[in-house]
Design an enzyme around this catalytic site. Structure first.
Site, PDB file in Angstrom:
ATOM      1  N   TYR A 197      -3.962  -8.312   8.503  1.00  0.00           N
ATOM      2  CA  TYR A 197      -2.986  -7.703   9.424  1.00  0.00           C
ATOM      3  C   TYR A 197      -3.821  -7.404  11.071  1.00  0.00           C
ATOM      4  O   TYR A 197      -4.889  -7.506  10.674  1.00  0.00           O
ATOM      5  CB  TYR A 197      -2.602  -6.392   9.489  1.00  0.00           C
ATOM      6  CG  TYR A 197      -1.123  -5.659   9.733  1.00  0.00           C
ATOM      7  CD1 TYR A 197       0.492  -5.990   9.692  1.00  0.00           C
ATOM      8  CD2 TYR A 197      -2.370  -4.680  11.026  1.00  0.00           C
ATOM      9  CE1 TYR A 197       1.272  -4.787  10.758  1.00  0.00           C
ATOM     10  CE2 TYR A 197      -0.886  -4.679  11.854  1.00  0.00           C
ATOM     11  CZ  TYR A 197       0.550  -4.469  11.517  1.00  0.00           C
ATOM     12  OH  TYR A 197       1.960  -4.203  12.402  1.00  0.00           O
ATOM     13  N   ILE A 232      -3.485  -9.262   0.632  1.00  0.00           N
ATOM     14  CA  ILE A 232      -2.184  -8.906   2.040  1.00  0.00           C
ATOM     15  C   ILE A 232      -2.616  -7.588   2.960  1.00  0.00           C
ATOM     16  O   ILE A 232      -2.782  -6.730   2.797  1.00  0.00           O
ATOM     17  CB  ILE A 232      -0.096  -9.148   1.585  1.00  0.00           C
ATOM     18  CG1 ILE A 232       0.339  -9.536   2.455  1.00  0.00           C
ATOM     19  CG2 ILE A 232      -0.422  -8.116   0.542  1.00  0.00           C
ATOM     20  CD1 ILE A 232       2.297  -9.778   2.918  1.00  0.00           C
ATOM     21  N   CYS A 233      -2.102  -8.123   4.363  1.00  0.00           N
ATOM     22  CA  CYS A 233      -1.838  -7.095   4.836  1.00  0.00           C
ATOM     23  C   CYS A 233      -3.250  -6.063   5.441  1.00  0.00           C
ATOM     24  O   CYS A 233      -4.164  -7.226   6.066  1.00  0.00           O
ATOM     25  CB  CYS A 233      -0.802  -5.935   4.540  1.00  0.00           C
ATOM     26  SG  CYS A 233      -0.912  -4.728   6.037  1.00  0.00           S
ATOM     27  N   ALA A 234      -3.445  -5.095   5.095  1.00  0.00           N
ATOM     28  CA  ALA A 234      -4.960  -4.264   5.267  1.00  0.00           C
ATOM     29  C   ALA A 234      -5.983  -4.879   3.817  1.00  0.00           C
ATOM     30  O   ALA A 234      -7.274  -4.874   4.655  1.00  0.00           O
ATOM     31  CB  ALA A 234      -4.717  -2.790   5.245  1.00  0.00           C
TER      32      ALA A 234
END
Length: 188
Positions: free
Chosen positions: A129, A107-109
């Site tokens: 992200y 998730i995200c970065a």
């Protein structure tokens, strides 16, 4: 009554991973009764997350490399995601896991900073992200909160952590279990 086999997940963490994503993943997987091991890539179990939360990992990653997991998941956050992406023992574990067809997620970065450098996003639809999408190559960025492509699940950021974690529960345990866990948390 048939008792399902125990499922095992690995939540790999590093100094500076995102607090909300890490804690949400751990909480939701454990609510679903997935045996979840939090493993630190650092040389210590106690780490500080991106927003200052202190977390004591269950194990050191190097001590669980030989174990089989049904899921390996990476939280985002900086510089934690970058640290995960530079940890070659984790990379090799993830590559073997993916080759075996087992579920892996970030998730995200972390999709851009760890899965991409480990070569795990080639030819896949994925998300991360959005500010990190310029670091991607050989895959298709999809601007959606959570994207499932075969045995790879990716998500965009902290605001998507609950949906991401519930998607992982569904992939591991089925839709009925996902719905049970979501209902118990009053998620619509």
């Amino acid at each position: 009554m048939h008792t399902p086999p125990q499922l095992h997940a690995l939540l790999a963490v590093a100094e500076g991973v995102e607090d909300l994503e890490t804690v949400t993943l751990l909480d939701v997987l454990r609510r679903a009764e997935v045996n979840t091991v939090v493993a630190s890539i650092e040389n210590r179990r106690m780490i500080t997350l991106a927003r200052g939360t202190r977390l004591t990992a269950d194990a050191m990653l190097l001590d669980v490399l030989a174990q089989d997991f049904d899921l390996i998941v990476l939280p985002g956050g900086m510089p934690g995601a970058q640290r995960l992406g530079q940890h070659e023992p984790l990379g090799e574990m993830l590559r073997e896991h993916a080759r075996a067809g087992r579920l892996f997620a970030a998730i995200c970065a972390a999709p851009a900073m760890a899965l991409q450098p480990f070569g795990l996003l080639r030819q896949r639809r994925m998300t991360c992200y959005p500010a990190f999408s310029d670091r991607l190559s050989g895959c298709t960025f999809v601007d959606q909160p959570v994207v499932v492509d075969g045995n790879c699940v990716t998500a965009q950021g902290p605001g998507n952590a609950l949906a991401f974690a519930l998607t992982l529960v569904e992939k591991l345990c089925g839709k009925a279990r996902r719905n049970e866990v979501a209902r118990a948390m009053l998620v619509e």
